[in-house]
Design an enzyme around this catalytic site. Sequence first.
Site, mmCIF file in Angstrom:
data_model
loop_
_atom_site.group_PDB
_atom_site.id
_atom_site.type_symbol
_atom_site.label_atom_id
_atom_site.label_comp_id
_atom_site.label_asym_id
_atom_site.label_seq_id
_atom_site.Cartn_x
_atom_site.Cartn_y
_atom_site.Cartn_z
ATOM 1 N N HIS A 156 -74.981 -3.220 -7.395
ATOM 2 C CA HIS A 156 -75.260 -3.183 -8.850
ATOM 3 C C HIS A 156 -75.911 -1.861 -9.249
ATOM 4 O O HIS A 156 -76.706 -1.812 -10.188
ATOM 5 C CB HIS A 156 -76.109 -4.396 -9.274
ATOM 6 C CG HIS A 156 -75.347 -5.685 -9.166
ATOM 7 N ND1 HIS A 156 -74.516 -6.140 -10.168
ATOM 8 C CD2 HIS A 156 -75.248 -6.580 -8.150
ATOM 9 C CE1 HIS A 156 -73.956 -7.281 -9.778
ATOM 10 N NE2 HIS A 156 -74.379 -7.560 -8.555
ATOM 11 N N ALA A 168 -63.265 -13.616 -2.517
ATOM 12 C CA ALA A 168 -64.346 -13.512 -1.543
ATOM 13 C C ALA A 168 -65.206 -12.278 -1.797
ATOM 14 O O ALA A 168 -66.129 -11.988 -1.043
ATOM 15 C CB ALA A 168 -63.770 -13.470 -0.132
ATOM 16 N N LEU A 190 -64.165 -9.127 -1.729
ATOM 17 C CA LEU A 190 -63.767 -7.966 -0.919
ATOM 18 C C LEU A 190 -62.770 -7.096 -1.686
ATOM 19 O O LEU A 190 -62.051 -6.285 -1.112
ATOM 20 C CB LEU A 190 -63.182 -8.416 0.426
ATOM 21 C CG LEU A 190 -64.144 -9.241 1.297
ATOM 22 C CD1 LEU A 190 -63.451 -9.689 2.583
ATOM 23 C CD2 LEU A 190 -65.408 -8.446 1.639
ATOM 24 N N SER A 224 -59.899 -7.547 -3.584
ATOM 25 C CA SER A 224 -58.438 -7.567 -3.492
ATOM 26 C C SER A 224 -57.808 -7.117 -4.808
ATOM 27 O O SER A 224 -56.700 -6.580 -4.812
ATOM 28 C CB SER A 224 -57.943 -8.951 -3.096
ATOM 29 O OG SER A 224 -58.430 -9.914 -3.996
ATOM 30 N N SER A 225 -58.514 -7.294 -5.924
ATOM 31 C CA SER A 225 -57.924 -6.854 -7.212
ATOM 32 C C SER A 225 -57.838 -5.337 -7.264
ATOM 33 O O SER A 225 -56.821 -4.782 -7.706
ATOM 34 C CB SER A 225 -58.714 -7.406 -8.389
ATOM 35 O OG SER A 225 -60.064 -7.044 -8.283
ATOM 36 N N ASP A 233 -65.475 -0.133 -6.221
ATOM 37 C CA ASP A 233 -64.406 -0.769 -5.447
ATOM 38 C C ASP A 233 -63.187 0.144 -5.348
ATOM 39 O O ASP A 233 -62.625 0.365 -4.272
ATOM 40 C CB ASP A 233 -63.998 -2.097 -6.085
ATOM 41 C CG ASP A 233 -65.190 -3.025 -6.284
ATOM 42 O OD1 ASP A 233 -66.228 -2.783 -5.644
ATOM 43 O OD2 ASP A 233 -65.075 -3.963 -7.078
HETATM 44 C C1 GLA Z 1 -68.419 -5.708 -8.201
HETATM 45 C C2 GLA Z 1 -67.984 -4.580 -9.119
HETATM 46 C C3 GLA Z 1 -68.526 -3.232 -8.633
HETATM 47 C C4 GLA Z 1 -70.031 -3.300 -8.389
HETATM 48 C C5 GLA Z 1 -70.393 -4.537 -7.560
HETATM 49 C C6 GLA Z 1 -71.879 -4.738 -7.434
HETATM 50 O O1 GLA Z 1 -67.833 -5.554 -6.950
HETATM 51 O O2 GLA Z 1 -66.574 -4.531 -9.184
HETATM 52 O O3 GLA Z 1 -68.195 -2.225 -9.549
HETATM 53 O O4 GLA Z 1 -70.736 -3.281 -9.596
HETATM 54 O O5 GLA Z 1 -69.841 -5.714 -8.100
HETATM 55 O O6 GLA Z 1 -72.447 -3.731 -6.667
#
Ligand code: GLA
Length: 450
Positions: free
Chosen positions: A98, A185, A187, A189-190, A234
């Site tokens: 976050h 989960a 991880l 995937s999107s 991500d």
């Molecule tokens: C999700 C969001 C990321 C990030 C995390 C928390 O995975 O897609 O951008 O904010 O939560 O660290």
Amino acid sequence: MYGAARLRLHRAPGLPYAPRVTNTPRGTSAETSRHGLPGDPDSSPGARPRRPAPIAIDPADPGTLLRALLEMEPLARADPGAVRVVRAPGRVNLIGEHTDYNEGFVLPAAIDLELRIALAPARDGRVEIVLAETGERAAFDLDAIGPRRGTWIDYVAGTAWALREAGVPARGFRGLLASTIPVSAGLSSSAALELASAWALTEPAGGAVDRLTLARICQRAENAYVGVNCGLMDQAAESLGQAGSAVLLDCRTLDWRPVPLPLDRCRLVVCDTGSPRRLSTSQYNARRAQCEAAVAELRTTDPSIRALRDVTPGMLESIRGRLDDETFRRCEHVVREDQRVLDTVAALAAADLATVGRCFAESHASLRDLYEVSSPELDAMVDIALDTPGVIGSRMTGAGFGGCTVSLVEPGAEARLRDAVLDQYPRRTGLTPRVFLVEASDGVGLIAPA
Ligand code: GLA
């Protein structure tokens, strides 16, 4: 940019703990066929609905995906030389949770659970994809992308839309998709579907768009088209990842560099709690709003503050009375988490794994007590890991409210952790966990042709 990303051929992942193979990305449903997508051949008047049936492929062997596409797709048979297989990895965040939308630091790694699309390029501007796991088909036209539909194809259509917005030419394809990234989960995937789509829509030019730009285009797809207000972590991890390394990303400057993991001293284990991520989107947005509200308040006396990235622990303490207790706790997490990322990077470089373990523990406690995005299941999973000899550190990873933990373990302790989780977690929670031994891997790219 600190380092140029390097594209390496990807070895088909060996998945020692044989995860259940899931081919449907996060946020997906079997609704696409029922919705009858506009332009879907199966939904045209008079067409006999084709009943979707799973397509047998070996998830560890991309060759089987390619052969299945050749079998089912006339375009692929007409020009087998043009057929490609693209892959995009999932990601696990080591630390820096976050912090991305607060312009801070993150340290994720791309992992060898991955999504693949075998594709035959099409000249007609049409994108059609079949999910191998179910046989479900979805489609859209590049010149009539339309609004989001509420199904998994949105991640592909959104990426096509964002590429167009960025002025990157895209072309249609017929694809077959399979994935070993577990669904829902945490991880990402999107993001993997976005990145694989971006590559599929632009390949062979795909490799010509620089990887950071590609990540930002995919983030825009998710923010502005799919409607999920995520940060850049991500997509950046899954685009910039390098085998054996995590990725340190400064979410303000977008400078990044690979951070090699001391692989002779530690392994990565991901444990899926199997708990639904209830309210994760609304709670995620609520946390973002609290951070933004705090920045707005701090700016009234110091306009140089643009994000929580600009706030030090000392500054935060000095304005304690100006924020309500809950907002103060949220800020405290973010401000201290940024420092923990930098401490972890320094400790990894020095192979000081005790400090890495301490940072993991502090991060988890902070996410649990200050940011309040953990869950009883995530806490139980972390407790079990920390009681297991050979575990260096363990924490929840990703947005929270369910999903996975990430543990750093000494080589040789992986099986012990797996056995402890499989034995104790169901008794403590009534849920069935999944355990994945993962490796830090390369970002999105081509598997075939080699
Ligand atoms: C999700 C969001 C990321 C990030 C995390 C928390 O995975 O897609 O951008 O904010 O939560 O660290």
